[in-house]
Design a protein around this motif. Structure first.
Motif, PDB file in Angstrom:
ATOM      1  N   GLY A 201       0.654  -1.516  -0.557  1.00  0.00           N
ATOM      2  CA  GLY A 201      -0.048  -0.518   0.180  1.00  0.00           C
ATOM      3  C   GLY A 201       0.761   1.327  -0.219  1.00  0.00           C
ATOM      4  O   GLY A 201       0.009   2.132  -0.833  1.00  0.00           O
ATOM      5  N   ALA A 202       1.735   1.000   0.233  1.00  0.00           N
ATOM      6  CA  ALA A 202       2.899   2.335   0.920  1.00  0.00           C
ATOM      7  C   ALA A 202       3.521   2.328  -0.498  1.00  0.00           C
ATOM      8  O   ALA A 202       3.562   4.082  -1.380  1.00  0.00           O
ATOM      9  CB  ALA A 202       4.251   2.189   1.290  1.00  0.00           C
ATOM     10  N   ARG A 203       4.150   1.392  -1.558  1.00  0.00           N
ATOM     11  CA  ARG A 203       4.610   1.748  -2.627  1.00  0.00           C
ATOM     12  C   ARG A 203       2.891   2.077  -3.397  1.00  0.00           C
ATOM     13  O   ARG A 203       3.857   3.104  -4.351  1.00  0.00           O
ATOM     14  CB  ARG A 203       4.939   0.716  -3.004  1.00  0.00           C
ATOM     15  N   TRP A 204       1.996   2.407  -3.506  1.00  0.00           N
ATOM     16  CA  TRP A 204       1.269   1.930  -4.396  1.00  0.00           C
ATOM     17  C   TRP A 204       0.903   3.768  -3.852  1.00  0.00           C
ATOM     18  O   TRP A 204       0.886   4.398  -5.168  1.00  0.00           O
ATOM     19  CB  TRP A 204      -0.045   1.631  -3.839  1.00  0.00           C
ATOM     20  N   ALA A 205       0.833   4.226  -3.001  1.00  0.00           N
ATOM     21  CA  ALA A 205       0.757   5.439  -2.954  1.00  0.00           C
ATOM     22  C   ALA A 205       1.910   6.237  -3.412  1.00  0.00           C
ATOM     23  O   ALA A 205       0.906   7.423  -3.194  1.00  0.00           O
ATOM     24  CB  ALA A 205       0.507   5.636  -1.460  1.00  0.00           C
ATOM     25  N   SER A 206       2.971   5.767  -3.260  1.00  0.00           N
ATOM     26  CA  SER A 206       3.854   7.057  -3.910  1.00  0.00           C
ATOM     27  C   SER A 206       4.676   6.030  -4.210  1.00  0.00           C
ATOM     28  O   SER A 206       5.834   5.592  -4.340  1.00  0.00           O
ATOM     29  CB  SER A 206       4.807   7.448  -2.380  1.00  0.00           C
ATOM     30  N   PRO A 207       4.252   5.287  -6.103  1.00  0.00           N
ATOM     31  CA  PRO A 207       5.463   4.707  -7.183  1.00  0.00           C
ATOM     32  C   PRO A 207       6.068   4.794  -7.106  1.00  0.00           C
ATOM     33  O   PRO A 207       7.016   4.367  -7.632  1.00  0.00           O
ATOM     34  CB  PRO A 207       4.311   4.459  -8.370  1.00  0.00           C
ATOM     35  N   GLU A 208       6.744   6.747  -7.110  1.00  0.00           N
ATOM     36  CA  GLU A 208       7.786   6.753  -7.237  1.00  0.00           C
ATOM     37  C   GLU A 208       8.897   7.253  -6.206  1.00  0.00           C
ATOM     38  O   GLU A 208       9.880   7.784  -6.481  1.00  0.00           O
ATOM     39  CB  GLU A 208       8.408   7.607  -8.927  1.00  0.00           C
ATOM     40  N   GLY A 209       8.089   7.434  -5.375  1.00  0.00           N
ATOM     41  CA  GLY A 209       8.171   7.823  -3.806  1.00  0.00           C
ATOM     42  C   GLY A 209       9.987   7.595  -3.648  1.00  0.00           C
ATOM     43  O   GLY A 209      10.259   6.207  -3.886  1.00  0.00           O
ATOM     44  N   LYS A 210      10.732   8.259  -3.035  1.00  0.00           N
ATOM     45  CA  LYS A 210      12.341   7.131  -2.018  1.00  0.00           C
ATOM     46  C   LYS A 210      12.393   7.694  -0.946  1.00  0.00           C
ATOM     47  O   LYS A 210      12.748   7.843  -0.243  1.00  0.00           O
ATOM     48  CB  LYS A 210      13.313   8.772  -2.677  1.00  0.00           C
ATOM     49  N   SER A 211      11.688   9.258  -0.157  1.00  0.00           N
ATOM     50  CA  SER A 211      11.514   8.895   0.750  1.00  0.00           C
ATOM     51  C   SER A 211      10.350   8.929   1.743  1.00  0.00           C
ATOM     52  O   SER A 211       9.170   9.256   1.221  1.00  0.00           O
ATOM     53  CB  SER A 211      12.163  10.488   0.936  1.00  0.00           C
ATOM     54  N   ALA A 212      10.271   8.546   3.074  1.00  0.00           N
ATOM     55  CA  ALA A 212       9.234   7.975   3.741  1.00  0.00           C
ATOM     56  C   ALA A 212       8.765   8.622   4.918  1.00  0.00           C
ATOM     57  O   ALA A 212      10.661   8.695   5.474  1.00  0.00           O
ATOM     58  CB  ALA A 212       9.179   6.614   3.572  1.00  0.00           C
TER      59      ALA A 212
ATOM     60  N   GLY B  10       1.943  11.302  -1.065  1.00  0.00           N
ATOM     61  CA  GLY B  10       1.116   9.915  -0.596  1.00  0.00           C
ATOM     62  C   GLY B  10       1.145   9.730   0.953  1.00  0.00           C
ATOM     63  O   GLY B  10       2.199  10.413   1.318  1.00  0.00           O
ATOM     64  N   VAL B  11       0.555   9.220   1.281  1.00  0.00           N
ATOM     65  CA  VAL B  11      -0.238   9.182   2.784  1.00  0.00           C
ATOM     66  C   VAL B  11      -0.106   7.838   2.764  1.00  0.00           C
ATOM     67  O   VAL B  11      -1.612   7.406   1.917  1.00  0.00           O
ATOM     68  CB  VAL B  11      -1.290   9.918   2.253  1.00  0.00           C
ATOM     69  N   VAL B  12       0.113   6.687   3.809  1.00  0.00           N
ATOM     70  CA  VAL B  12      -0.343   5.849   4.452  1.00  0.00           C
ATOM     71  C   VAL B  12      -1.051   6.383   6.021  1.00  0.00           C
ATOM     72  O   VAL B  12      -0.173   6.481   6.601  1.00  0.00           O
ATOM     73  CB  VAL B  12       0.942   4.809   4.795  1.00  0.00           C
ATOM     74  N   ILE B  13      -1.676   5.488   6.629  1.00  0.00           N
ATOM     75  CA  ILE B  13      -2.292   5.568   7.759  1.00  0.00           C
ATOM     76  C   ILE B  13      -3.302   4.495   8.277  1.00  0.00           C
ATOM     77  O   ILE B  13      -3.850   3.511   6.917  1.00  0.00           O
ATOM     78  CB  ILE B  13      -3.594   6.709   7.550  1.00  0.00           C
TER      79      ILE B  13
END
Length: 379
Positions: free
Chosen positions: A165-176, A264-267
């Protein structure tokens, strides 16, 4: 000399003859094809996939009573549908004052499903004879979100789902940015947070911090730890909200703006309630914390509730994981976290046995939100 000229002309006359013969053959074939083909009319039908097989013939109860019932539905298709049942009395004023129906999102997998529902009548309800109408509101099946990196099978199913779900929320993201319980506890439990909580056991918070961080790293993120919500979220590709007492209603507009800019957000867990009301303990419902309508536009669900039982996936290989449709991703032990009444564009990923939502995705403006009710970190 004349003999030479004659010998040169012979092949030329032959070529002309062959060309004429070929032309005649093509014309003849074309004429034959024109008479051989006939138009066809073939019936085409797309059938209704869902059929109600069984339902209560009537309801009869006294004021103050609650009744549980089932509606049996057959899904004739080969795909899963998501469905809400809307119950209406033919006296809307009476219903508004005295009768409450269940409000669940159901997953209808291929085959026969029994949908559990309930209704309750107020103790002050006068005697009446009315008719209940049941409407089906179907959501179009949505394909699974894009694949994520493979997760170590040592991660529990709920953590694999969280990472996907985290990767879906930020498909190209690098920092969390990981706003976690442990760092929040360290910052407050000896000062202004002495009377908050009660706080979770330190060992539990350590396990959450370690395992969630490992999950995010396996998903390809560089994890930044904090116990507070910063004033500016734009420096991070993904923000994971875990520490519910770090969250206050003032943060809801901040998240809305962050999502509008493509964040992108994960809750997970009980965090949504604290976007709704200011509360520093585990019982935000006392202040109306189960009503999420004030930020439903970006979150994707209207209500929070506690539920029971096991949580199962309703799609195959969610987020590209190896998790199977109908697989149990979390085994409930008591009062578990859930939401209900999703936005039209939200996609259910997993459901509790009660029919309430364990996990879902939602897109708002340029951003994405993933919610999950619980995680299990293992022993």
């Amino acid at each position: 000399m004349m003999q030479v000229l004659k010998s040169l002309k012979k092949p030329r006359s032959l070529r002309v003859f062959l060309s004429i013969s070929l032309l005649i053959s093509i014309v003849a074939l074309g004429g034959f094809a024109a008479f051989a083909l006939e138009s066809l009319q073939i019936p085409f039908e797309v059938k209704e996939p869902l059929e109600i097989l069984d339902y209560p013939p009537s309801f009869s109860l006294y004021p103050g009573e609650t009744i549980n019932f089932e509606i049996t539905i057959q899904n004739h298709a080969s795909i899963t549908y998501f469905l809400e049942l809307d119950f209406h009395l033919n006296d809307t004023d009476y219903q508004a004052k005295y009768v409450t129906f269940s409000d669940h999102n159901y997953s209808i997998t291929p085959g026969t499903e029994k949908l559990s529902a309930w209704l309750t009548v107020s103790p002050m309800a006068p005697c009446v004879n009315l008719v209940v109408t049941v409407n089906r509101k179907e959501d179009t099946p949505v394909p699974s979100p894009p694949p994520s990196p493979s997760f170590n099978t040592s991660l529990t199913s709920s953590l694999q789902l969280l990472g996907g779900g985290a990767r879906w929320a930020s498909p190209e993201g690098k920092s969390a940015l990981y706003i976690n319980h442990k760092d929040h506890w360290e910052a407050h439990h000896l000062t202004d947070g002495v009377d908050w909580g009660p706080w979770f056991p330190e060992e539990t918070m350590n396990k959450w911090r370690t395992n969630v961080a490992a999950t995010l790293e396996q998903a390809g993120f560089e994890v930044i730890f904090t116990g507070e919500v910063p004033e500016d979220l734009s420096n991070y590709d993904l923000v994971v909200f875990e520490a519910m007492w770090a969250i206050e209603p003032k943060h809801a507009p901040l998240v809305r703006d962050y999502l509008s800019d493509g964040g992108g957000v994960v809750i997970w867990g009980g965090v949504p309630c604290h976007f709704a009301v200011y509360c520093k303990d585990r019982w935000p419902y006392r202040f109306g914390g189960t009503d999420l309508s004030s930020f439903q536009d970006w979150f994707g669900a209207q209500s929070f509730l506690n539920t029971y039982g096991n949580a199962k996936l309703v799609i195959e290989n969610a987020f590209g994981t190896q998790l199977a449709n109908n697989e149990v991703v979390y085994t409930g032990e008591g009062s578990e976290k859930a939401v209900t009444t999703l936005n039209e564009k939200a996609q259910v990923i997993a459901l509790w046995e009660s029919g309430s939502v364990f996990a879902f995705t939602h897109e708002y403006d340029e951003g994405r939100v993933y919610y999950q009710g619980e995680i299990h970190v293992g022993s």
